[in-house]
Design a protein around this motif. Structure first.
Motif, short mmCIF file in Angstrom:
data_model
loop_
_atom_site.label_atom_id
_atom_site.label_comp_id
_atom_site.label_asym_id
_atom_site.label_seq_id
_atom_site.Cartn_x
_atom_site.Cartn_y
_atom_site.Cartn_z
N UNK A 151 0.94 -1.26 -0.04
CA UNK A 151 -0.07 -0.08 0.05
C UNK A 151 0.87 1.02 0.05
N UNK A 152 0.60 2.25 -0.96
CA UNK A 152 1.14 3.55 -1.02
C UNK A 152 0.01 4.47 -0.33
N UNK A 153 0.21 5.18 0.47
CA UNK A 153 -0.73 6.34 1.17
C UNK A 153 -0.18 7.80 1.15
N UNK A 154 -0.83 8.75 0.37
CA UNK A 154 -0.51 10.04 0.29
C UNK A 154 -1.36 10.86 1.01
N UNK A 155 -1.04 11.53 2.02
CA UNK A 155 -1.83 12.35 3.03
C UNK A 155 -2.04 13.68 2.38
N UNK A 156 -3.28 14.31 2.10
CA UNK A 156 -3.25 15.53 1.22
C UNK A 156 -4.36 16.13 2.44
N UNK A 181 -1.66 0.19 9.56
CA UNK A 181 -1.58 -0.23 8.17
C UNK A 181 -0.56 -1.67 8.17
N UNK A 182 0.49 -1.56 8.74
CA UNK A 182 1.25 -2.81 8.95
C UNK A 182 0.62 -3.97 9.63
N UNK A 183 -0.50 -3.77 10.04
CA UNK A 183 -1.37 -5.11 10.44
C UNK A 183 -1.88 -5.70 9.38
N UNK A 184 -2.08 -4.93 8.25
CA UNK A 184 -2.70 -5.34 7.05
C UNK A 184 -1.66 -5.93 6.05
N UNK A 185 -0.45 -5.12 5.81
CA UNK A 185 0.35 -5.62 4.84
C UNK A 185 1.86 -5.10 5.30
N UNK A 186 2.95 -5.58 5.07
CA UNK A 186 4.15 -5.48 5.80
C UNK A 186 4.65 -4.25 4.77
N UNK A 187 4.28 -4.26 3.62
CA UNK A 187 4.98 -3.07 2.69
C UNK A 187 3.89 -1.77 2.66
N UNK A 188 4.48 -0.94 3.35
CA UNK A 188 3.35 0.29 3.40
C UNK A 188 4.47 1.64 3.41
N UNK A 189 4.02 2.77 2.56
CA UNK A 189 4.63 3.99 2.51
C UNK A 189 3.64 5.02 2.71
N UNK A 190 4.12 6.24 3.24
CA UNK A 190 3.39 7.43 3.42
C UNK A 190 3.95 8.40 3.14
N UNK A 191 3.14 9.46 2.31
CA UNK A 191 3.69 10.93 1.99
C UNK A 191 2.79 11.99 2.42
N UNK A 192 3.33 13.08 2.15
CA UNK A 192 2.42 14.19 2.65
C UNK A 192 2.35 15.63 1.54
N UNK A 193 1.37 16.10 1.81
CA UNK A 193 0.95 17.30 0.67
C UNK A 193 -0.01 18.04 1.28
N UNK A 231 6.21 15.84 1.25
CA UNK A 231 6.87 14.54 1.65
C UNK A 231 6.90 13.47 0.51
N UNK A 232 7.69 12.92 -0.44
CA UNK A 232 7.46 11.66 -1.00
C UNK A 232 7.16 10.61 -0.30
N UNK A 233 6.71 9.57 -0.82
CA UNK A 233 6.24 8.34 -0.15
C UNK A 233 7.25 7.77 0.44
N UNK A 242 8.55 14.64 11.10
CA UNK A 242 9.53 15.94 10.80
C UNK A 242 9.12 16.85 9.82
N UNK A 243 8.50 16.36 8.70
CA UNK A 243 8.14 17.08 7.69
C UNK A 243 6.90 18.00 8.17
N UNK A 244 6.04 17.03 8.61
CA UNK A 244 4.60 17.83 9.07
C UNK A 244 4.75 18.88 10.04
#
Length: 793
Positions: A151-156, A181-193, A231-233, A242-244
Motif C-alpha cells: 500500500x502507498x498512502x499520500x496524505x493531502x 496499515x502494517x497489520x494489513x500489509x508489511x509493505x506500506x509507505x506514507x507521504x504528505x502534501x 514529503x514523497x512516499x 519531521x516534515x509535518x
C-alpha cells in the motif's frame, strides 16, 4: 424439369436428415467450453445473404459458411447458393474440407495462477481474441484478493486557518497510521502534501502584508499557496513527523478551497510523489467545499487546466495562476488512470457534498472527520477495508463497433448480469476468488489488432486483450487464369471465377457480344414473360437464378412460402416452389400447427372439458381462460355453488328454502356439532348476513356430501343496542346544553366581578352627579304670598 424437382427434393431430404442428426459445431474456442453458450442449429430465414463472394458471405452472419468446391452449383443456379449455414451446405453435398468458415477463438498467451509469487490477483494476464462479426465471445476473468498486498498512502491536507487544530493531530499521525496499515500489509509507505487556494483575488488577499501573514490572528502562519508536495512516499514514520512539524497554517478569503488542484497534481506527478505499482490511496482532509472548473474566471483565469504536472523544485504547483481549476470529470479521469483510490475525510457540514462527489469518482470513499481530526486513523482504516473488499472490473476505451458487457459471480452465488460497463463484487474476503464473464461482440471490422486493457480498479494488475476481427476468407485455391475459368478469361478464388473484361458467365464462358443474341433459351416455350422469370440473369442461353429461386427458368421461389412469426415455414418444414413441405408432426400452410396435444391434456381431459385443442394449444369456451382453460372468473367457487343448499338442508332457510327438496335433491347434508375448522371449510355469509360453516366432503358422480356446523344461538341484543344508542344521543345532547350554560354563567360572573371592581375604584362621591345641574331661577307666586299675609293679619 422433372429432374430438377427430384434434385430439389433430394437436397431438402438431405438437409432434414442433417438437421435431425443433432450434430453441433462449435464456433468459438473459449477458455471453458462447458460455459460457452449453446448455439442454435437453425438460423432465421435470410440470415445468410445471397452474395457472390466468400467475404460478403462470412460478414452476413457469424454462422454462415461458404462452399468453395468446384461445380458445387448446378448449371441453372447462381453462385450465391454457395453461402448458407454449415448444415445446409453439408446436406447439399459440400465436403467439410471445402467449407470456408472462419471461426472465432480465444488464445491464452499468459495465465499465471492466482496467488503466484504471493501477488498475482488477476488471471489470465494476456489473451488474443479472434471474432466474427455479430458473434459474442465470452471470456472468463478470475480475481483473488491476496493477503498483505503493498500500500502507498499520500496524505493531502487542507492548511487553511480553520484546520489549525487538525494540524496538531496530523503531526502525531505518522506512527499510528503506519502501525495500523502494517497489520494489513508489511509493505506500506506514507507521504504528505498540503493545499490552500490560488493566490489571486478574490480567493486570497493580494495585499503584501496579507500575502505574508494571511491568518486573522497573530502567530505562526505561512503565506498562502495552491498546492505543495511536502514529503514523497516513504516507510519512515519519523520523516513524516519531521516534515509535518515544519508545516504551518495559512489562510484565504472565501470558503471553498483549492483541493481539486492538489488532487490533480498528486495524480499526475507520479514520479515526484513516488507512487509504486501497488494499491494507491490518497487521503483528502478538509472542512470545507472545493472550487471547480469555471470558478477561476472570478480571478481572471480563463485557460482550462491542461492536465499536466507543474511542480517546481520546491514542490509547489507553479502555474496555479495560469490554469483554471479542473472539473470533476477531469479529476475522476486522472485518479482512475493513475489507479488511485481517494478517501475523503471531511467534517459533518460538508459530508453530503463529498458523498455526492464520491458517486462521480470510481472506487472512492467518504468518511466523517471530527472537528480536531482525532478519528482520522480509524476513518482511513475503515475506508481502506471497504475499498479493498470491493472489486470492480472495467476496460479501457473500446474501438467503434466493439460492444462489451459483464456478468459477475460473487461468493459462489449464481451469475448476475451487471448493468453498465463494469463488473462488480462487494465484500470480497482475503483469499476469496470471484469470477467475471466479459462478453465481447464486434459489429464492425477492425483495421488491425487492437489492444484492450482490463483491470480491477484500485489494483495494479491488468489483463491485456488483443482484439482481431475475421472479415475475410483465407481460401487456398487462388489460381490465376485457371482452366476452370476458361484459362485467360478468368481467375479462380474460393470456388468462383473472376472474369476478365468482356467475359461473363459462371465460368467466363460467354462474351458480352453474345448477350445481344436472342435469348429464347431463357424463356418458357411460349416465349412470354421476362427473361428467367425476372429472378435471374440469362448467360449464353441459360438462366442463372439468384436468391432462393430455382428451375430452368427460375420459376420456382424457394423463399416465397408462408411465414409464421417471421420464420419461413415456421422452421418446421422446407419451402419448395412456394409451398411448405412440413415435418411429420406439423401441419398448416406455414407448418405452424403442431399435431401434438400434450399441452392441452389435463387430469380432467382435453382442456379441462372447457375448450378444444388446436395446434397443441387450448381454445377455451366463452368465460374460461388459462393455458388449459382452467380459470373462470365468472364461475362460482365450490363454496358459493353449495352455499344455498347447505343452508336450506340444514336450517330450512335461504333462497332455496321453498324448493329445497327439488333444487337440492343431489345434496346430502350431515350436521357436525364440533368440527375442526381448517382451510378446507367454507365460510360463507347468508342473505340475512349470518356466517355459515360447511365442508364439501364429496362431489363424485353428481352426488354432493356436505358437513354443516350448527349455528350458535345467542341472545338478541337488538333492543339493548337501540336503547343504548338513544340514551347515548340524549346524554351527549344534555352534555352540550350543560356545557353551554356553564360557559354563559362563567362569562356573566366574570363581567359582573369586573364591573364591581371598577366601581370600587371610583374616587368621587356617587351622590354628587357631575352631570347634574340644579335650576338657577326661582319663581314665587304672589297670590300665594298675599293670601298667607291676609290670613295672618
Amino acid at each position: 424439369m422433372a429432374a430438377m424437382r427430384a434434385r430439389t427434393l433430394a437436397i431438402s431430404l438431405g438437409l432434414l436428415l442433417a438437421l435431425g442428426s443433432g450434430q453441433r459445431e462449435p464456433y468459438a474456442e473459449v477458455l471453458d467450453p462447458e460455459e460457452a453458450p449453446e448455439r442454435e442449429d437453425l438460423l432465421p430465414s435470410g440470415a445468410c445473404r445471397r452474395v457472390t463472394s466468400c467475404k460478403e458471405c462470412i460478414l452476413s452472419h457469424p454462422r454462415c459458411a461458404w462452399c468453395k468446391q468446384l461445380n458445387f452449383t448446378a448449371l441453372n443456379e447462381a453462385e450465391d447458393r454457395r453461402c448458407a449455414q454449415r448444415q445446409e451446405l453439408l446436406a447439399r453435398g459440400c465436403p467439410p474440407e471445402e467449407l470456408e468458415e472462419p471461426r472465432g477463438r480465444q488464445e491464452v498467451l499468459q495465465d499465471e495462477p492466482l496467488g503466484h509469487q504471493g501477488a498475482t490477483q488477476l488471471a489470465p494476464q494476456n489473451v488474443r481474441l479472434q471474432m466474427r462479426l455479430g458473434e459474442t465471445q465470452r471470456l472468463r476473468v478470475r480475481f483473488r484478493r491476496v493477503e498483505g498486498y503493498p500500500v502507498d498512502l499520500y496524505y493531502l491536507m487542507d492548511l487553511s486557518y480553520s484546520m489549525k487544530d487538525d494540524l496538531e493531530r496530523v503531526r502525531q499521525l505518522g506512527h499510528s497510521l503506519l502501525n495500523q496499515l502494517r497489520r494489513v500489509t508489511s509493505s506500506v509507505r506514507i507521504g504528505f502534501g498540503s493545499f490552500v487556494d490560488k493566490t489571486v483575488l478574490p480567493f486570497v488577499s493580494t495585499v503584501p502584508s496579507k500575502l505574508q501573514h494571511p491568518c486573522p490572528k497573530k502567530g505562526e502562519c505561512q503565506p498562502p499557496f495552491s498546492f505543495r508536495h511536502v514529503l514523497p512516499l516513504t516507510d519512515n514514520a519519523s520523516a513524516f513527523k519531521h516534515k509535518v512539524e515544519q508545516q504551518n497554517i495559512s489562510g484565504n478569503l472565501d470558503s471553498p478551497e483549492g483541493g481539486f488542484d492538489a488532487i490533480l497534481q498528486a495524480a499526475l506527478c507520479q514520479e515526484q510523489i513516488g507512487w509504486r505499482n501497488v494499491s494507491r490511496l490518497l487521503v483528502f482532509t478538509s472542512d470545507d467545499t472545493f472550487h471547480t472548473a469555471g470558478d477561476g474566471k472570478l480571478g481572471g483565469i480563463f485557460m482550462p487546466s491542461d492536465g499536466r504536472c507543474h511542480l517546481d523544485a520546491d514542490g509547489f504547483y507553479s502555474r496555479s495562476g495560469d490554469f483554471d481549476y479542473p472539473s470533476v470529470g477531469q479529476v475522476a479521469h486522472a485518479l482512475s488512470t493513475a489507479n488511485i483510490q481517494p478517501i475523503f475525510a471531511v467534517t459533518s457540514p460538508t459530508l453530503p457534498i463529498y458523498q455526492e462527489l464520491s458517486k462521480l469518482i470510481p472506487k472512492s470513499a467518504v468518511g466523517e472527520l471530527k472537528e480536531d481530526s482525532s478519528n482520522v486513523v480509524q476513518l482511513i482504516m475503515e475506508a481502506y477495508n471497504s475499498l479493498s473488499s470491493s472489486v470492480t472490473l472495467e476496460h479501457s476505451q473500446a474501438p467503434p463497433g466493439i460492444h462489451i458487457s459483464y456478468e459477475s459471480q460473487c461468493k459462489d452465488t449464481e451469475i448476475r448480469k451487471d448493468t453498465g460497463t463494469q463488473g462488480q463484487c462487494n465484500q470480497v474476503l482475503i483469499n476469496q476468488t470471484v469470477n467475471f464473464w466479459v462478453n465481447i461482440r464486434a459489429t464492425e471490422c477492425l483495421s488491425g489488432p487492437h489492444l484492450l486493457k482490463l483491470k480491477a480498479l484500485g489494483f495494479s494488475e491488468e489483463l491485456s486483450l488483443e482484439l482481431n476481427t475475421l472479415c475475410d476468407c483465407n481460401c487456398s485455391d487462388v489460381q490465376l487464369q485457371a482452366p476452370y475459368c476458361n484459362g485467360v478469361h478468368g481467375d479462380l478464388e474460393c470456388g468462383v471465377c473472376s472474369c476478365a473484361t468482356g467475359r461473363v458467365g459462371p465460368r467466363c464462358e460467354c462474351s458480352e457480344a453474345e448477350l445481344s443474341l436472342p435469348n429464347s433459351g431463357c424463356r418458357p416455350s411460349n416465349g412470354t414473360g421476362p427473361l428467367c422469370s425476372g429472378k435471374g440473369q440469362c448467360h449464353c442461353g441459360r438462366c442463372s437464378c439468384s436468391g432462393q429461386s430455382s428451375g430452368d427458368f427460375c420459376e420456382c421461389d424457394n423463399a416465397g412460402c408462408e411465414r409464421h412469426e417471421g420464420i419461413l415455414c415456421a422452421g418446421f418444414g422446407q419451402c419448395v416452389c412456394g409451398v411448405c413441405h412440413c415435418d411429420a408432426n406439423h401441419t398448416g400452410p406455414a407448418c405452424e400447427c403442431s399435431k401434438d396435444t400434450s399441452k392441452c391434456m389435463s387430469q380432467n381431459g382435453v382442456c379441462n372439458g372447457h375448450g378444444s385443442c388446436h395446434c397443441n394449444q387450448c381454445r377455451c369456451l366463452e368465460g374460461y381462460y388459462g393455458i388449459q382453460c382452467d380459470q373462470c372468473p365468472g364461475c362460482k367457487t365450490p363454496c358459493e355453488k353449495h352455499r344455498d343448499c347447505a343452508e336450506c338442508e340444514a336450517f330450512e332457510t335461504g333462497p332455496l328454502a321453498s324448493n329445497c327438496s327439488l333444487a337440492c335433491a343431489h345434496v346430502n347434508v350431515t350436521m357436525s356439532p364440533t368440527p375442526l375448522l381448517d382451510d378446507g371449510w367454507c365460510k360463507e355469509r347468508t342473505v340475512d348476513n349470518q356466517l355459515l360453516f360447511f365442508l364439501v366432503e364429496n362431489e363424485a358422480d353428481g352426488r354432493v356430501v356436505l358437513r354443516v356446523r350448527p349455528r350458535e344461538k345467542g341472545a338478541d341484543h337488538t333492543q339493548a343496542i337501540v336503547l343504548g344508542c338513544i340514551g347515548g344521543i340524549v346524554a351527549v345532547g344534555l352534555g352540550f346544553i350543560l356545557a353551554y350554560r356553564l360557559m354563559v354563567e362563567i362569562y356573566d360572573r366574570r363581567e359582573f366581578h369586573r364591573f364591581e371592581k371598577e366601581r370600587r375604584q371610583l374616587n368621587w362621591n356617587q351622590d354628587d352627579n357631575p352631570l347634574y345641574k340644579s335650576a338657577v331661577t326661582t319663581t314665587i307666586n304672589p297670590q300665594y304670598q298675599s293670601q298667607n299675609e291676609g290670613s295672618s293679619g
